[in-house]
Scaffold this motif. Structure first.
Motif, PDB file in Angstrom:
ATOM      1  N   LYS A 134       0.882  -1.187  -0.017  1.00 16.13           N
ATOM      2  CA  LYS A 134       0.146   0.191   0.005  1.00 16.13           C
ATOM      3  C   LYS A 134       0.957   1.201   0.066  1.00 16.13           C
ATOM      4  O   LYS A 134       0.689   2.091  -0.808  1.00 16.13           O
ATOM      5  N   GLY A 135       2.071   1.173   1.033  1.00 13.49           N
ATOM      6  CA  GLY A 135       2.854   2.473   1.106  1.00 13.49           C
ATOM      7  C   GLY A 135       3.469   2.600  -0.467  1.00 13.49           C
ATOM      8  O   GLY A 135       3.520   3.642  -0.587  1.00 13.49           O
ATOM      9  N   ALA A 136       4.042   1.670  -1.147  1.00 20.28           N
ATOM     10  CA  ALA A 136       4.576   1.912  -2.378  1.00 20.28           C
ATOM     11  C   ALA A 136       3.657   2.612  -3.187  1.00 20.28           C
ATOM     12  O   ALA A 136       4.053   3.540  -4.071  1.00 20.28           O
ATOM     13  N   VAL A 137       2.379   2.090  -3.254  1.00 18.49           N
ATOM     14  CA  VAL A 137       1.380   2.873  -4.349  1.00 18.49           C
ATOM     15  C   VAL A 137       1.195   4.305  -3.853  1.00 18.49           C
ATOM     16  O   VAL A 137       1.279   5.263  -4.826  1.00 18.49           O
ATOM     17  N   ILE A 138       0.942   4.621  -2.699  1.00 21.57           N
ATOM     18  CA  ILE A 138       0.836   5.859  -2.132  1.00 21.57           C
ATOM     19  C   ILE A 138       1.679   6.841  -2.339  1.00 21.57           C
ATOM     20  O   ILE A 138       1.896   8.097  -2.817  1.00 21.57           O
ATOM     21  N   GLY A 139       2.992   6.236  -1.815  1.00 20.93           N
ATOM     22  CA  GLY A 139       4.178   6.995  -2.038  1.00 20.93           C
ATOM     23  C   GLY A 139       4.659   7.490  -3.289  1.00 20.93           C
ATOM     24  O   GLY A 139       5.176   8.734  -3.767  1.00 20.93           O
ATOM     25  N   SER A 140       4.482   6.333  -4.271  1.00 19.71           N
ATOM     26  CA  SER A 140       4.783   6.762  -6.047  1.00 19.71           C
ATOM     27  C   SER A 140       3.592   7.806  -6.415  1.00 19.71           C
ATOM     28  O   SER A 140       4.206   8.826  -7.228  1.00 19.71           O
ATOM     29  N   ILE A 141       2.431   7.691  -5.971  1.00 21.96           N
ATOM     30  CA  ILE A 141       1.558   8.615  -6.560  1.00 21.96           C
ATOM     31  C   ILE A 141       2.081  10.046  -6.182  1.00 21.96           C
ATOM     32  O   ILE A 141       1.834  11.176  -6.640  1.00 21.96           O
ATOM     33  N   LEU A 142       2.396  10.068  -4.785  1.00 23.37           N
ATOM     34  CA  LEU A 142       2.915  11.407  -4.221  1.00 23.37           C
ATOM     35  C   LEU A 142       4.172  11.851  -4.706  1.00 23.37           C
ATOM     36  O   LEU A 142       4.240  13.091  -5.573  1.00 23.37           O
ATOM     37  N   VAL A 143       4.908  11.008  -5.386  1.00 17.56           N
ATOM     38  CA  VAL A 143       6.187  11.213  -6.009  1.00 17.56           C
ATOM     39  C   VAL A 143       5.715  12.015  -7.305  1.00 17.56           C
ATOM     40  O   VAL A 143       6.321  13.100  -7.802  1.00 17.56           O
ATOM     41  N   GLY A 144       4.592  11.324  -8.143  1.00 18.71           N
ATOM     42  CA  GLY A 144       4.373  11.723  -9.508  1.00 18.71           C
ATOM     43  C   GLY A 144       3.658  13.138  -9.135  1.00 18.71           C
ATOM     44  O   GLY A 144       3.947  14.035 -10.013  1.00 18.71           O
ATOM     45  N   ILE A 145       2.874  13.445  -8.305  1.00 15.54           N
ATOM     46  CA  ILE A 145       2.303  14.764  -7.983  1.00 15.54           C
ATOM     47  C   ILE A 145       3.226  15.933  -7.653  1.00 15.54           C
ATOM     48  O   ILE A 145       3.222  16.777  -8.222  1.00 15.54           O
ATOM     49  N   ILE A 146       4.159  15.550  -6.924  1.00 14.22           N
ATOM     50  CA  ILE A 146       5.133  16.362  -6.390  1.00 14.22           C
ATOM     51  C   ILE A 146       6.025  16.794  -7.782  1.00 14.22           C
ATOM     52  O   ILE A 146       5.875  18.124  -7.955  1.00 14.22           O
ATOM     53  N   GLU A 147       6.513  15.859  -8.443  1.00 14.26           N
ATOM     54  CA  GLU A 147       7.147  15.866  -9.578  1.00 14.26           C
ATOM     55  C   GLU A 147       6.412  16.967 -10.662  1.00 14.26           C
ATOM     56  O   GLU A 147       7.088  17.768 -11.347  1.00 14.26           O
ATOM     57  N   SER A 148       5.145  16.680 -10.901  1.00  8.77           N
ATOM     58  CA  SER A 148       4.342  17.273 -11.757  1.00  8.77           C
ATOM     59  C   SER A 148       4.292  18.902 -11.395  1.00  8.77           C
ATOM     60  O   SER A 148       4.249  19.695 -12.037  1.00  8.77           O
TER      61      SER A 148
ATOM     62  N   ALA B  96       6.108  20.523  -9.468  1.00  2.21           N
ATOM     63  CA  ALA B  96       7.455  21.384  -9.434  1.00  2.21           C
ATOM     64  C   ALA B  96       7.749  22.010 -10.791  1.00  2.21           C
ATOM     65  O   ALA B  96       8.590  22.952 -10.625  1.00  2.21           O
ATOM     66  N   VAL B  97       6.922  21.825 -11.642  1.00  2.00           N
ATOM     67  CA  VAL B  97       7.242  22.347 -12.943  1.00  2.00           C
ATOM     68  C   VAL B  97       6.721  23.681 -12.810  1.00  2.00           C
ATOM     69  O   VAL B  97       7.478  24.757 -13.354  1.00  2.00           O
ATOM     70  N   LEU B  98       5.983  24.235 -11.739  1.00  2.00           N
ATOM     71  CA  LEU B  98       5.577  25.596 -11.495  1.00  2.00           C
ATOM     72  C   LEU B  98       7.020  26.443 -11.022  1.00  2.00           C
ATOM     73  O   LEU B  98       6.876  27.666 -11.147  1.00  2.00           O
ATOM     74  N   LEU B  99       7.867  25.575 -10.218  1.00  2.00           N
ATOM     75  CA  LEU B  99       8.984  26.201  -9.664  1.00  2.00           C
ATOM     76  C   LEU B  99      10.132  26.460 -10.641  1.00  2.00           C
ATOM     77  O   LEU B  99      10.731  27.440 -11.148  1.00  2.00           O
ATOM     78  N   THR B 100      10.382  25.139 -11.319  1.00  2.00           N
ATOM     79  CA  THR B 100      11.386  24.947 -12.340  1.00  2.00           C
ATOM     80  C   THR B 100      11.285  23.949 -13.196  1.00  2.00           C
ATOM     81  O   THR B 100      10.636  22.823 -12.997  1.00  2.00           O
ATOM     82  N   THR B 101      11.686  23.978 -14.386  1.00  2.00           N
ATOM     83  CA  THR B 101      11.629  22.836 -15.215  1.00  2.00           C
ATOM     84  C   THR B 101      12.864  21.851 -15.138  1.00  2.00           C
ATOM     85  O   THR B 101      12.993  20.760 -15.361  1.00  2.00           O
ATOM     86  N   THR B 102      14.041  22.514 -15.154  1.00  2.00           N
ATOM     87  CA  THR B 102      15.396  21.994 -15.033  1.00  2.00           C
ATOM     88  C   THR B 102      15.586  21.221 -13.770  1.00  2.00           C
ATOM     89  O   THR B 102      16.144  20.138 -14.078  1.00  2.00           O
ATOM     90  N   TYR B 103      15.227  21.797 -12.675  1.00  2.00           N
ATOM     91  CA  TYR B 103      15.476  21.086 -11.696  1.00  2.00           C
ATOM     92  C   TYR B 103      14.254  19.886 -11.023  1.00  2.00           C
ATOM     93  O   TYR B 103      14.185  20.133  -9.848  1.00  2.00           O
TER      94      TYR B 103
ATOM     95  N   ILE C  22      14.087  18.398  -7.130  1.00  2.00           N
ATOM     96  CA  ILE C  22      12.875  18.602  -6.240  1.00  2.00           C
ATOM     97  C   ILE C  22      12.432  17.369  -5.481  1.00  2.00           C
ATOM     98  O   ILE C  22      12.013  17.038  -4.394  1.00  2.00           O
ATOM     99  N   VAL C  23      12.049  16.249  -6.584  1.00  2.00           N
ATOM    100  CA  VAL C  23      11.666  15.181  -6.132  1.00  2.00           C
ATOM    101  C   VAL C  23      12.686  14.342  -5.138  1.00  2.00           C
ATOM    102  O   VAL C  23      12.330  13.913  -3.950  1.00  2.00           O
ATOM    103  N   PHE C  24      14.011  14.345  -5.419  1.00  2.00           N
ATOM    104  CA  PHE C  24      14.861  13.656  -4.457  1.00  2.00           C
ATOM    105  C   PHE C  24      14.890  14.556  -3.300  1.00  2.00           C
ATOM    106  O   PHE C  24      15.390  13.914  -2.104  1.00  2.00           O
TER     107      PHE C  24
ATOM    108  N   LEU D  89      12.371  13.335  -1.053  1.00  2.00           N
ATOM    109  CA  LEU D  89      12.862  12.047  -0.652  1.00  2.00           C
ATOM    110  C   LEU D  89      13.794  12.164   0.597  1.00  2.00           C
ATOM    111  O   LEU D  89      13.749  11.496   1.572  1.00  2.00           O
ATOM    112  N   ILE D  90      14.729  12.890   0.481  1.00  2.00           N
ATOM    113  CA  ILE D  90      15.911  13.285   1.221  1.00  2.00           C
ATOM    114  C   ILE D  90      15.279  13.602   2.691  1.00  2.00           C
ATOM    115  O   ILE D  90      15.115  13.143   4.043  1.00  2.00           O
ATOM    116  N   VAL D  91      14.211  14.580   2.483  1.00  2.00           N
ATOM    117  CA  VAL D  91      13.473  15.014   3.788  1.00  2.00           C
ATOM    118  C   VAL D  91      12.876  13.938   4.453  1.00  2.00           C
ATOM    119  O   VAL D  91      12.900  13.674   5.771  1.00  2.00           O
TER     120      VAL D  91
END
Lengths: 287, 245
Positions: free
Chosen positions: A235-249, A251-258, A262-264, A267-269
């Protein structure tokens, strides 16, 4: 704009979820991180491309045959990469052989299909208007197919007898062996299911990201999703992955190059403040 | 029922079992007692085919010395391993259900109501906890679950490895009552490994004493329990004091 980003984020998150599910299934069954999972993902794109364009199969025939091929490849992978080393006393042995396998698969794909990216036409061409912006149909297809796949995996492991046997063997191979469960069969089946699952993921992203060996990099996001969700928890893998997808998506609002940075960073946090992940995995329950 | 001749088990250069002969007769409870590392568990593992060994193991006239653990489980030899080893993330019911895999197959839909009712009648506590995850059970309940799981597999011979390990005296008492009850009710032969020698001798029909991989003594349990040498070696002073009181 925000709605569009959300849909794209969920769709990509679902893809990462397939990858992290593939990894988690193997972690639970054999306790090994499969670093070649990204290559199996990429292989899915090539196999479906080959069946669709080079063999010329219609979709309804292509999907089941691709699943069977990928499943069998997973079994072959298990017998060549995992099985001969399973009794090794050094735990990194299998991880290293997985890394080796990932180069072999990448190079093999280049030998067969060449270095140039191949174009896979989307299932439904064109775009759909959602909230005033255009969105490729493929994203919606990704969400639908991934939900179906995750549902099927859930059904297999929770509702079917054979799935529960596989779970039991994953939790205690020795006790399962004494009851007459063949470890060879359950481990081979898990590798096959894992390969087929991520392979379908490769097929889903091919129309958006081209068919190329670089697709294997998606694995990193799958790893991130798995760690954020909780190592070893389905369950965690599915929820965590969707969260990663949304964060990544977003993140475009802030920067496209980085975007990746931001995703990682997230992850570190997570590793610092919540190293167990969002959901405690069954592996830790075992202790 | 089960005949073992000249069984040897090696782990690398260490010989854990140095040629033992054991026989389990129909309907009997047979015990192997001995100290830690005497090779008792290795003998059970050899019977269920999970450890390499030499020598002859004959089950109902069939030579199973080189059979796989899967074939042996299909024959109805059910092994309850040391330390219970339930499936922690599955419910009690699911644990029991997986015990049927030897006769039901991987895709089995066959009815296991009869077996389930029998196990629940034996261990009513398991029925109460049916939907609980196995790791949340107490030690005694986990042992009952491990035995119940083996009973689901239509056993014709039950191998029990240290059922009393790590359990409170009262729980041990109850457990051994159940074990004898299972044996008396269905005539299921049991081969049991125990460190709790007093308990083992009092419930079993025949006992082998294993020392350093060899059988140092054997005989009817009723005789051994009064044997001075056994008393000295396994019961110690406290047992004698108890007996005199």
């Amino acid at each position: 704009m925000y709605l569009q980003l959300l849909i794209v984020g969920i769709a990509m998150g679902m893809i990462y979820a397939l990858l992290s599910l593939g990894i988690v299934l193997l972690v639970r069954a054999v306790g090994v991180l499969n670093f070649a999972e990204g290559q199996l993902f990429m292989l899915g794109a090539y196999v479906t491309f080959c069946l669709t364009y080079q063999v010329g199969m219609p979709l309804w025939l292509m999907i089941p045959i691709a699943v069977v091929i990928l499943f069998l490849f997973g079994v072959l992978f298990m017998f060549s990469i995992y099985w001969p080393l399973r009794k090794s006393t050094w735990s990194a042995t299998i991880i290293i052989s997985c890394l080796g396998a990932s180069s072999v698969i990448s190079e093999l794909v280049k030998v067969i299909w060449g270095n140039n990216p191949l174009v896979y036409a989307p299932l439904i061409k064109g775009t759909v208007k959602i909230g005033g912006v255009n969105l490729e149909y493929q994203y919606l297809i990704i969400i639908a197919v991934c939900i179906l796949m995750i549902f099927l995996i859930q059904m297999l492991f929770d509702k079917m007898y054979v799935g529960r046997i596989m779970q039991a063997a994953a939790q205690n191979k020795y006790a399962a062996g004494l009851l007459g469960v063949s470890a060879t069969l359950t481990v081979a089946a898990t590798y096959g299911i894992s390969a087929a699952l991520v392979g379908i993921g490769g097929w889903l992203v091919a129309p958006l990201f081209l068919v190329r060996t670089g697709l294997s990099d998606f694995l990193l996001k799958g790893f991130a999703g798995m760690v954020i969700g909780g190592y070893g928890s389905v369950k965690g893998a599915v929820i965590g992955s969707i969260l990663v997808g949304i964060i990544e998506s977003y993140a475009v609002l802030l920067t496209t190059t980085y975007q990746n940075a931001i995703v990682f960073l997230v992850l570190i946090v997570f590793l610092v403040i919540k190293p167990d992940g969002l959901i405690k995995g069954k592996i830790s329950e075992k202790a | 029922m089960l005949k073992i001749q000249d069984l040897k088990v090696r782990y690398g250069s260490i010989e854990a079992v140095k040629g033992v002969n054991i026989e389990v007769k129909d309907d009997a409870i047979v015990c192997l007692i001995g100290s830690n590392g005497a090779g008792k568990t290795s003998i059970l593992k050899a019977i269920s085919g999970v450890v390499e060994h030499s020598g002859l193991i004959e089950y109902n006239g069939e030579d199973i010395s080189s059979a796989s653990n899967i074939h042996i489980a299909k024959l109805g030899i059910q092994h309850v391993p040391e330390g219970r080893q339930v499936f922690p993330g599955l419910t009690v019911f699911e644990n029991l259900e997986i015990g049927c895999v030897n006769w039901r197959g991987y895709f089995g839909k066959a009815d296991h109501k009869e077996e389930l009712e029998y196990v629940y009648s034996m261990f009513p506590r398991l029925k109460e906890r049916e939907k609980q995850l196995a790791w949340s059970l107490s030690g005694g309940e986990q042992q009952m679950l491990a035995i119940g799981r083996a009973l689901m597999g239509r056993p014709k011979l039950l191998l029990l490895d240290e059922p009393s390990m790590g359990l409170a005296p009262l729980v041990i008492e109850e457990l051994f009552q159940k074990i004898t009850e299972i044996n008396k009710k269905t005539g299921l032969p049991i081969l049991m490994v125990e460190q709790n020698a007093r308990m083992a001798l009092s419930v079993s029909d025949y006992t082998y004493i294993i020392e350093q991989g060899q059988i140092s003594m054997e005989g009817a349990s009723a005789d051994l329990i009064h044997d001075d040498r056994v008393e000295a070696a396994y019961f110690g002073k406290s047992w004698k004091v108890k007996k005199e009181v």
